[in-house]
Structures are given as structure tokens and as C-alpha cells.
Scaffold this motif. Structure first.
Motif, PDB file in Angstrom:
ATOM      1  N   ARG A  28       2.818  -1.647  16.260  1.00  0.00           N
ATOM      2  CA  ARG A  28       2.836  -0.189  16.310  1.00  0.00           C
ATOM      3  C   ARG A  28       1.630   0.431  15.609  1.00  0.00           C
ATOM      4  NH1 ARG A  28       4.027   2.651  19.357  1.00  0.00           N
ATOM      5  NH2 ARG A  28       4.907   4.352  18.143  1.00  0.00           N
ATOM      6  N   ASN A  29       1.088  -0.262  14.595  1.00  0.00           N
ATOM      7  CA  ASN A  29      -0.057   0.271  13.866  1.00  0.00           C
ATOM      8  C   ASN A  29      -1.395  -0.159  14.469  1.00  0.00           C
ATOM      9  OD1 ASN A  29       1.895   1.124  11.812  1.00  0.00           O
ATOM     10  ND2 ASN A  29       0.115   1.290  10.472  1.00  0.00           N
ATOM     11  N   LYS A  30      -1.348  -0.988  15.486  1.00  0.00           N
ATOM     12  CA  LYS A  30      -2.570  -1.541  16.067  1.00  0.00           C
ATOM     13  C   LYS A  30      -3.502  -0.428  16.544  1.00  0.00           C
ATOM     14  CE  LYS A  30      -4.093  -5.193  19.179  1.00  0.00           C
ATOM     15  NZ  LYS A  30      -3.683  -6.166  20.205  1.00  0.00           N
ATOM     16  N   ASN A  31      -4.762  -0.574  16.203  1.00  0.00           N
ATOM     17  CA  ASN A  31      -5.838   0.351  16.615  1.00  0.00           C
ATOM     18  C   ASN A  31      -5.839   1.698  15.872  1.00  0.00           C
ATOM     19  OD1 ASN A  31      -6.750  -1.525  18.515  1.00  0.00           O
ATOM     20  ND2 ASN A  31      -5.291  -0.763  20.054  1.00  0.00           N
ATOM     21  N   LYS A  32      -4.914   1.890  14.927  1.00  0.00           N
ATOM     22  CA  LYS A  32      -4.959   3.137  14.148  1.00  0.00           C
ATOM     23  C   LYS A  32      -6.110   3.091  13.144  1.00  0.00           C
ATOM     24  CE  LYS A  32      -0.291   4.938  14.513  1.00  0.00           C
ATOM     25  NZ  LYS A  32       0.824   5.558  13.781  1.00  0.00           N
ATOM     26  N   ASP A  33      -6.288   1.931  12.539  1.00  0.00           N
ATOM     27  CA  ASP A  33      -7.425   1.747  11.632  1.00  0.00           C
ATOM     28  C   ASP A  33      -7.612   0.244  11.453  1.00  0.00           C
ATOM     29  OD1 ASP A  33      -9.284   3.130   9.515  1.00  0.00           O
ATOM     30  OD2 ASP A  33      -8.385   1.400   8.521  1.00  0.00           O
ATOM     31  N   ASP A  34      -8.600  -0.323  12.162  1.00  0.00           N
ATOM     32  CA  ASP A  34      -8.781  -1.771  12.172  1.00  0.00           C
ATOM     33  C   ASP A  34      -9.038  -2.330  10.783  1.00  0.00           C
ATOM     34  OD1 ASP A  34      -8.334  -1.946  14.836  1.00  0.00           O
ATOM     35  OD2 ASP A  34     -10.456  -1.907  15.422  1.00  0.00           O
ATOM     36  N   HIS A  35      -9.830  -1.618   9.983  1.00  0.00           N
ATOM     37  CA  HIS A  35     -10.166  -2.100   8.643  1.00  0.00           C
ATOM     38  C   HIS A  35      -8.914  -2.200   7.773  1.00  0.00           C
ATOM     39  CE1 HIS A  35     -12.580  -2.830   5.090  1.00  0.00           C
ATOM     40  NE2 HIS A  35     -11.931  -1.868   4.463  1.00  0.00           N
ATOM     41  N   THR A  36      -8.100  -1.153   7.786  1.00  0.00           N
ATOM     42  CA  THR A  36      -6.872  -1.161   6.981  1.00  0.00           C
ATOM     43  C   THR A  36      -5.904  -2.220   7.487  1.00  0.00           C
ATOM     44  OG1 THR A  36      -7.123   1.194   6.506  1.00  0.00           O
ATOM     45  CG2 THR A  36      -4.940   0.246   6.172  1.00  0.00           C
ATOM     46  N   ASP A  37      -5.759  -2.356   8.817  1.00  0.00           N
ATOM     47  CA  ASP A  37      -4.863  -3.363   9.390  1.00  0.00           C
ATOM     48  C   ASP A  37      -5.257  -4.770   8.949  1.00  0.00           C
ATOM     49  OD1 ASP A  37      -3.313  -1.531  10.665  1.00  0.00           O
ATOM     50  OD2 ASP A  37      -4.242  -1.771  12.634  1.00  0.00           O
ATOM     51  N   LYS A  38      -6.565  -5.049   8.978  1.00  0.00           N
ATOM     52  CA  LYS A  38      -7.035  -6.375   8.585  1.00  0.00           C
ATOM     53  C   LYS A  38      -6.759  -6.650   7.115  1.00  0.00           C
ATOM     54  CE  LYS A  38     -10.709  -6.784  12.057  1.00  0.00           C
ATOM     55  NZ  LYS A  38     -12.174  -6.801  12.285  1.00  0.00           N
ATOM     56  N   ILE A  39      -6.932  -5.631   6.263  1.00  0.00           N
ATOM     57  CA  ILE A  39      -6.690  -5.807   4.841  1.00  0.00           C
ATOM     58  C   ILE A  39      -5.204  -6.059   4.579  1.00  0.00           C
ATOM     59  CG2 ILE A  39      -6.666  -4.623   2.596  1.00  0.00           C
ATOM     60  CD1 ILE A  39      -9.297  -3.327   3.403  1.00  0.00           C
ATOM     61  N   ILE A  40      -4.340  -5.299   5.243  1.00  0.00           N
ATOM     62  CA  ILE A  40      -2.897  -5.496   5.081  1.00  0.00           C
ATOM     63  C   ILE A  40      -2.515  -6.922   5.475  1.00  0.00           C
ATOM     64  CG2 ILE A  40      -0.618  -4.835   5.934  1.00  0.00           C
ATOM     65  CD1 ILE A  40      -1.697  -1.990   6.293  1.00  0.00           C
ATOM     66  N   SER A  41      -2.991  -7.362   6.639  1.00  0.00           N
ATOM     67  CA  SER A  41      -2.662  -8.710   7.116  1.00  0.00           C
ATOM     68  C   SER A  41      -3.199  -9.779   6.177  1.00  0.00           C
ATOM     69  CB  SER A  41      -3.237  -8.930   8.523  1.00  0.00           C
ATOM     70  OG  SER A  41      -2.653  -8.045   9.438  1.00  0.00           O
ATOM     71  N   ARG A  42      -4.443  -9.574   5.713  1.00  0.00           N
ATOM     72  CA  ARG A  42      -5.056 -10.564   4.832  1.00  0.00           C
ATOM     73  C   ARG A  42      -4.312 -10.658   3.502  1.00  0.00           C
ATOM     74  NH1 ARG A  42     -11.365  -9.966   4.433  1.00  0.00           N
ATOM     75  NH2 ARG A  42     -11.028 -10.233   6.663  1.00  0.00           N
ATOM     76  N   LEU A  43      -3.992  -9.507   2.922  1.00  0.00           N
ATOM     77  CA  LEU A  43      -3.253  -9.502   1.657  1.00  0.00           C
ATOM     78  C   LEU A  43      -1.892 -10.162   1.810  1.00  0.00           C
ATOM     79  CD1 LEU A  43      -4.035  -5.900   0.343  1.00  0.00           C
ATOM     80  CD2 LEU A  43      -4.714  -8.042  -0.744  1.00  0.00           C
ATOM     81  N   PHE A  44      -1.199  -9.801   2.873  1.00  0.00           N
ATOM     82  CA  PHE A  44       0.136 -10.346   3.075  1.00  0.00           C
ATOM     83  C   PHE A  44       0.107 -11.867   3.222  1.00  0.00           C
ATOM     84  CE2 PHE A  44       3.177 -11.881   6.266  1.00  0.00           C
ATOM     85  CZ  PHE A  44       4.340 -11.736   5.526  1.00  0.00           C
ATOM     86  N   TRP A  45      -0.778 -12.380   4.108  1.00  0.00           N
ATOM     87  CA  TRP A  45      -0.774 -13.817   4.354  1.00  0.00           C
ATOM     88  C   TRP A  45      -1.321 -14.603   3.171  1.00  0.00           C
ATOM     89  CZ3 TRP A  45       2.518 -15.276   7.590  1.00  0.00           C
ATOM     90  CH2 TRP A  45       2.798 -14.531   8.720  1.00  0.00           C
ATOM     91  N   PHE A  46      -2.274 -14.049   2.435  1.00  0.00           N
ATOM     92  CA  PHE A  46      -2.722 -14.677   1.204  1.00  0.00           C
ATOM     93  C   PHE A  46      -1.546 -14.844   0.248  1.00  0.00           C
ATOM     94  CE2 PHE A  46      -7.413 -13.924   1.719  1.00  0.00           C
ATOM     95  CZ  PHE A  46      -7.815 -15.189   1.325  1.00  0.00           C
ATOM     96  N   TYR A  47      -0.803 -13.758   0.106  1.00  0.00           N
ATOM     97  CA  TYR A  47       0.315 -13.781  -0.840  1.00  0.00           C
ATOM     98  C   TYR A  47       1.361 -14.817  -0.432  1.00  0.00           C
ATOM     99  CZ  TYR A  47       3.631 -12.235  -4.292  1.00  0.00           C
ATOM    100  OH  TYR A  47       4.479 -12.217  -5.367  1.00  0.00           O
ATOM    101  N   VAL A  48       1.787 -14.756   0.832  1.00  0.00           N
ATOM    102  CA  VAL A  48       2.855 -15.643   1.292  1.00  0.00           C
ATOM    103  C   VAL A  48       2.442 -17.110   1.196  1.00  0.00           C
ATOM    104  CG1 VAL A  48       4.182 -16.367   3.314  1.00  0.00           C
ATOM    105  CG2 VAL A  48       3.974 -13.948   2.764  1.00  0.00           C
ATOM    106  N   LEU A  49       1.218 -17.434   1.624  1.00  0.00           N
ATOM    107  CA  LEU A  49       0.767 -18.824   1.608  1.00  0.00           C
ATOM    108  C   LEU A  49       0.675 -19.376   0.186  1.00  0.00           C
ATOM    109  CD1 LEU A  49      -1.968 -18.786   4.396  1.00  0.00           C
ATOM    110  CD2 LEU A  49       0.223 -19.998   4.454  1.00  0.00           C
ATOM    111  N   ILE A  50       0.109 -18.591  -0.723  1.00  0.00           N
ATOM    112  CA  ILE A  50      -0.031 -19.061  -2.102  1.00  0.00           C
ATOM    113  C   ILE A  50       1.335 -19.183  -2.765  1.00  0.00           C
ATOM    114  CG2 ILE A  50      -0.943 -18.484  -4.396  1.00  0.00           C
ATOM    115  CD1 ILE A  50      -3.295 -17.135  -2.890  1.00  0.00           C
ATOM    116  N   TRP A  51       2.173 -18.163  -2.578  1.00  0.00           N
ATOM    117  CA  TRP A  51       3.522 -18.173  -3.160  1.00  0.00           C
ATOM    118  C   TRP A  51       4.328 -19.359  -2.641  1.00  0.00           C
ATOM    119  CZ3 TRP A  51       7.342 -16.510   0.570  1.00  0.00           C
ATOM    120  CH2 TRP A  51       8.646 -16.527   0.092  1.00  0.00           C
ATOM    121  N   LYS A  52       4.199 -19.649  -1.331  1.00  0.00           N
ATOM    122  CA  LYS A  52       4.967 -20.738  -0.737  1.00  0.00           C
ATOM    123  C   LYS A  52       4.423 -22.098  -1.141  1.00  0.00           C
ATOM    124  CE  LYS A  52       8.274 -22.007   2.100  1.00  0.00           C
ATOM    125  NZ  LYS A  52       9.675 -21.739   1.749  1.00  0.00           N
TER     126      LYS A  52
END
Length: 343
Positions: A28-52
Motif C-alpha cells: 500500500r505504501n509502494k511508490n509514495k516515497d522510495d527512499h523512506t520505503d527502502k529505509i523502513i525495509s532495511r531497518l526492519f530486516w536488519f533488526y529481525v535477522l540480527i535478533w533471530k
């Protein structure tokens, strides 16, 4: 946390709701702001992978003994702290150009979708309909007041100490303060707490009477709970063929080797649902089990305790009343926190 059982596997409902909500929010957020979307995805997956993956670092012996345990466990509090520190570094590096309005719309949408899917799967229809209505309203208007309306609903169903309640409050406060420094702090906290929402394994139940445990053990002794003196008894229902049961065994054995005062751990093999005495003997030898193993040969206690998904761990008080249960694999850390709560 409750589970959906597919064959031999038990999948936490919270995980399903979490990832569906992430995928929906990304779409739903796709194409609203590519830079912000990429940062959200990067932060989330960094967190989950390291935590796991930090489970390997902080529970090396348990991982070596049962490598599949990484599917069910994580690094706990230490893993959260490590992931939190890494996420701070990533956020500082990429903080320029974040569109905070897009980010909080993402969060509001994630919360509504997560809660809707979660309560649908838990068959709590009234709460699910409330969240569906908020999700539809959000898709129609995308107003900030919706995020404020969401918070008392989360508080009502989950209580003050729920990770999602705290995260949502941080979002609201950051919107009120409207300073980027506060928003960045809130973002780190929110994403940390988002990941923590999939780790809560406890399912609280009201204190209730249960049939007094009276079973033979694998050593042909009789175990009668009413004759024991311990203040708390941790009862683990399991079967040898069950992958989550295998994954949690090193944690249970570690707990058994250093039991808190006035606490006892027993295992109840659901023999009527299992693969026979030879499989159980090999299971106990593989995981070097030393705590009492009881045989529920006629499934009397499995039915009495309403054991549907396995493993299930139940905490009983000295009168044999159920205080709390955990559906799914349980870690040593969770067991220690749980027994400290009731001692």
C-alpha cells in the motif's frame, strides 16, 4: 501466543499476522516515497535477522544440540539489545531524506492490518471487525486522528505492558513533539518493539483446578503430584516426533539442571499420540534428559488439560491449579521469568 498446527509444525499466529501486515503495508505504501520505503525495509530486516541469528551467539550449546531450534527461538533480551544498537547505526547513516509522514502512515496501516489478521485467526470476531473498520477508514482518509483512536483499542485488549501498546504510544508522542530527533528515537523503539511482538509465548489463563497428576515414569516409579512439596510445578506435554518439542529440549534440560527453589520440572509424554517406548528412550538419550518423564498412555491428562497443540507447557501451583500455559516451544529464559513471576 496461540499456534496454528500444520502437520507436524506449529506456526505462531502472531508471526503470520506480523508478516501479512508487513507485506500489506509495503504494497500500500509502494511508490509514495522510495527512499523512506527502502529505509523502513532495511531497518526492519536488519533488526529481525540480527535478533533471530543472535540465538546462535548467545545459546551456542543449545543450537549445536538442536540446530532446528533456531526456527523457534531468538537471542532474547541480549539479541534485542544487539539488534537495537545495529539499527541505530543504520538509521544515523540513512536518516537524511526520510519522509516522516509516509513512515507513520505505514505504521498506522501495519497496526490495523496486524490486529485484524491476528484476531481473525484467533476467532475473536468482534475485535477483528473493529480493526477491519479502522483499516477501511484509514484507506479512505489517511488522517492522523486514526492513529490516536487505535491506541486505546490496543490498550483495552492487550494491557499496559504489551510491546505494541508501548510502541504505539511512542509514535503518538513523536507526532506531538514533531522534532526529527524525537522521531528518530521513536522509530528505533517502534521497530524494536514490532519485532518483540512475535516473541511473547505466554498465554495467561485464570487459575483453574486440574485433575491431579498421577502417572508412571519411564523408570517405573509412580509420580503423584499431590504428594510433592514444591511451590510450583512446570509440566511439559510433548511427543518425540514433534520438531518444536525436539527444539526446546536443550532449554528444558538446562532449566532442569539449575531449578529455582521450590520449583520442579516434569515432562508428560503423550504416549497414546507418540511412536512407542523405543522412540522415547532414544529421544531421552539424545537430549540427555534427567528430569522425571511421565507416561500418559491413555491420553487421560492430555485430554484433561485440553492439550491440542504440542508442545504445551503448563505452570501449576502447590494445589495443582493451573496458573499459566505456553503453547509452543519454550526457552530457558522464558521459564525462569515465568517461575520468578509466581514464586
Amino acid at each position: 501466543m496461540t499456534y496454528i498446527t500444520l502437520g507436524q509444525f506449529s506456526i505462531p499466529i502472531a508471526w503470520i499476522a506480523f508478516f501479512i501486515a508487513i507485506l500489506y503495508s509495503d504494497f500500500r505504501n509502494k511508490n509514495k516515497d522510495d527512499h523512506t520505503d527502502k529505509i523502513i525495509s532495511r531497518l526492519f530486516w536488519f533488526y529481525v535477522l540480527i535478533w533471530k541469528l543472535s540465538y546462535i551467539l548467545f545459546s551456542w550449546e543449545s543450537f549445536v544440540q538442536a540446530p532446528m531450534s533456531i526456527l523457534y527461538f531468538d537471542g532474547g533480551l541480549k539479541g534485542n539489545i544487539l539488534a537495537f544498537m545495529v539499527m541505530i547505526i543504520v538509521l544515523v547513516k540513512h536518516r537524511a531524506g526520510i519522509e516522516w509522514e509516509v513512515l507513520w502512515q505505514y505504521w498506522t496501516r501495519f497496526v490495523a492490518a496486524h490486529q485484524f489478521v491476528n484476531y481473525i485467526l484467533m476467532e475473536q470476531w468482534v475485535i477483528a471487525i473493529i480493526w477491519l473498520a479502522l483499516l477501511v477508514l484509514l484507506e479512505m482518509k489517511e488522517k492522523q486522528w486514526i492513529i490516536i483512536v487505535q491506541w486505546p483499542i490496543i490498550l483495552w485488549v492487550s494491557g499496559w505492558m504489551d510491546a505494541l501498546v508501548i510502541a504505539h504510544l511512542m509514535v503518538i508522542l513523536s507526532l506531538i513533539l514533531k522534532k526529527k530527533s524525537y522521531q528518530q528515537i521513536a522509530l528505533i523503539g517502534v521497530l524494536s518493539l514490532m519485532a518483540m511482538t512475535v516473541t511473547d509465548l505466554r498465554a495467561t489463563v485464570s487459575t483453574s483446578d486440574r485433575v491431579a497428576i498421577d502417572l508412571n515414569t519411564t523408570s517405573n516409579d509412580r509420580y503423584i503430584l499431590s504428594e510433592k512439596d514444591q511451590k510450583l510445578t512446570v509440566v511439559n506435554f510433548f511427543a518425540t516426533w514433534c520438531p518444536p518439542c525436539q527444539a526446546e529440549m536443550p532449554h528444558l534440560q538446562n532449566f532442569a539442571e539449575d531449578l529455582p527453589d521450590q520449583v520442579e520440572l516434569i515432562g508428560i509424554n503423550l504416549t497414546d499420540r507418540d511412536n512407542g517406548p523405543k522412540a522415547l528412550a532414544e529421544f531421552m538419550e539424545t537430549y540427555e534428559v534427567t528430569y522425571p518423564m511421565l507416561l500418559d498412555e491413555k491420553d487421560r491428562f492430555g485430554k484433561s488439560y485440553n492439550i491440542v497443540s504440542i508442545p504445551t507447557t503448563v505452570v501449576l501451583n502447590k494445589d495443582g491449579q493451573e496458573l499459566e500455559r505456553i503453547i509452543g516451544p519454550v526457552s530457558e529464559e522464558v521459564l525462569r521469568n515465568l517461575t520468578n513471576k509466581y514464586k
